[in-house]
Design a protein around this motif. Structure first.
Motif, PDB file in Angstrom:
ATOM      1  N   GLU A 175       0.807  -1.218   0.000  1.00 26.43           N
ATOM      2  CA  GLU A 175       0.000   0.000   0.000  1.00 26.43           C
ATOM      3  C   GLU A 175       0.837   1.263   0.000  1.00 26.43           C
ATOM      4  O   GLU A 175       0.321   2.355  -0.293  1.00 26.43           O
ATOM      5  N   ASP A 177      -1.338  -9.391  -5.533  1.00 17.49           N
ATOM      6  CA  ASP A 177      -2.673  -9.543  -4.947  1.00 17.49           C
ATOM      7  C   ASP A 177      -3.270  -8.189  -4.586  1.00 17.49           C
ATOM      8  O   ASP A 177      -4.494  -8.015  -4.612  1.00 17.49           O
ATOM      9  N   ALA A 178      -2.387  -7.235  -4.241  1.00 16.75           N
ATOM     10  CA  ALA A 178      -2.840  -5.893  -3.876  1.00 16.75           C
ATOM     11  C   ALA A 178      -2.996  -4.980  -5.089  1.00 16.75           C
ATOM     12  O   ALA A 178      -3.356  -3.805  -4.949  1.00 16.75           O
TER      13      ALA A 178
END
Length: 273
Positions: free
Chosen positions: A56, A87-88
């Motif tokens: 993030e 995945d993010a």
């Protein structure tokens, strides 16, 4: 994803130089924070340990080539980190031996990819995704940078566009822009300095805080953002047509709801998991 043992070190150098020039903060990561010496004798002091790295907080993860990808499983944690990044929704770039690391992690099974050669991947791994191998210098799959493509004709990067967009309604201090964008103040400061250097923005006095100057777009900066408008509108129209009448509105509603909930929850305390 890049191929070629001879190019692997140069690819990383060119890439990080371009990213830094475009206003991104380049951070080096090691398994720990102890200095790392490359096979060429280059000594690097990692900025972060791998367990401190968060998708993030990142725009891109680059995995350079290294003999250790094939000699031991010591770099496997970086391939596992790549899974978390993908995945993010954060892009991952792998060079040379790092492609084998991604293949061992199963990350190339369903993705188009390249490497030194198909025989290298077959020999270094049980490459279940071998039929997705592409003979090319570089291959991307699922990581189309729409914002970069829209911004490029106006002479901007996606990051420059975002910062200029944040100050179009009113001048803001760097810390305020960082809050709006949800990124670090240091990253915004670097981009802001580049925009000012190129005449796309200017610093103004801040009556509320003498040291925290306000960033404001210049006429040239506003014109650059305006040039993105037609392409942006056309792409938004195609996206809306592809998604139908209700899905875009529902997506906006969910994002607004998420933002509202996050604002209400505030920043988690260090004690929270």
């Amino acid at each position: 994803m890049s191929k070629g043992r001879r190019r692997s070190r140069l690819s990383t150098g060119h890439t990080t130089a371009y990213l830094a020039r475009a206003g991104y903060e380049v951070v080096t990561v090691g398994l720990g924070r102890k200095p790392v010496t490359s096979i060429g004798g280059l000594r690097i002091q990692p900025d972060l340990a791998l367990d401190e790295l968060r998708p993030e907080d990142s725009s891109l993860l680059i995995l350079p080539g290294a003999d250790l990808w094939d000699a031991t499983d010591g770099l496997a944690p970086f391939a596992r980190a790549a899974r978390a990044f993908l995945d993010a929704g954060v892009p991952v770039a792998a060079i040379c031996g790092a492609t084998a690391g991604l293949a061992r992690e199963g990350l190339l099974d369903e993705r188009a990819h390249t490497s030194v050669s198909p025989y290298y991947l077959a020999g270094a791994t049980d490459d279940a995704g071998g039929e997705r191998y592409v003979e090319a210098d570089a291959v991307t799959d699922g990581g189309l940078a729409v914002a970069e493509e829209l911004a490029r004709p106006a002479g901007l990067t996606a990051a420059w566009w975002q910062v200029l967009g944040a100050v179009l309604p009113e001048p803001l201090p760097v810390a305020g822009i960082a809050r709006v964008m949800g990124i670090t103040r240091q990253s915004v400061q670097r981009i802001a300095d580049l925009l000012v250097e190129r005449g796309l923005a200017e610093y103004r006095a801040n009556p509320a805080h003498r040291r925290a100057k306000l960033l404001a777009p210049t006429e040239e900066g506003r014109a650059a953002v305006a040039r993105i408008g037609p392409g942006h509108a056309a792409f938004a129209g195609r996206l809306a047509a592809a998604m139908g009448e209700t899905e875009p509105a529902e997506a906006v509603r969910l994002m607004e709801r998420l933002s509202e909930v996050l604002d209400r929850l505030g920043t988690p305390s260090p004690a929270e998991p």
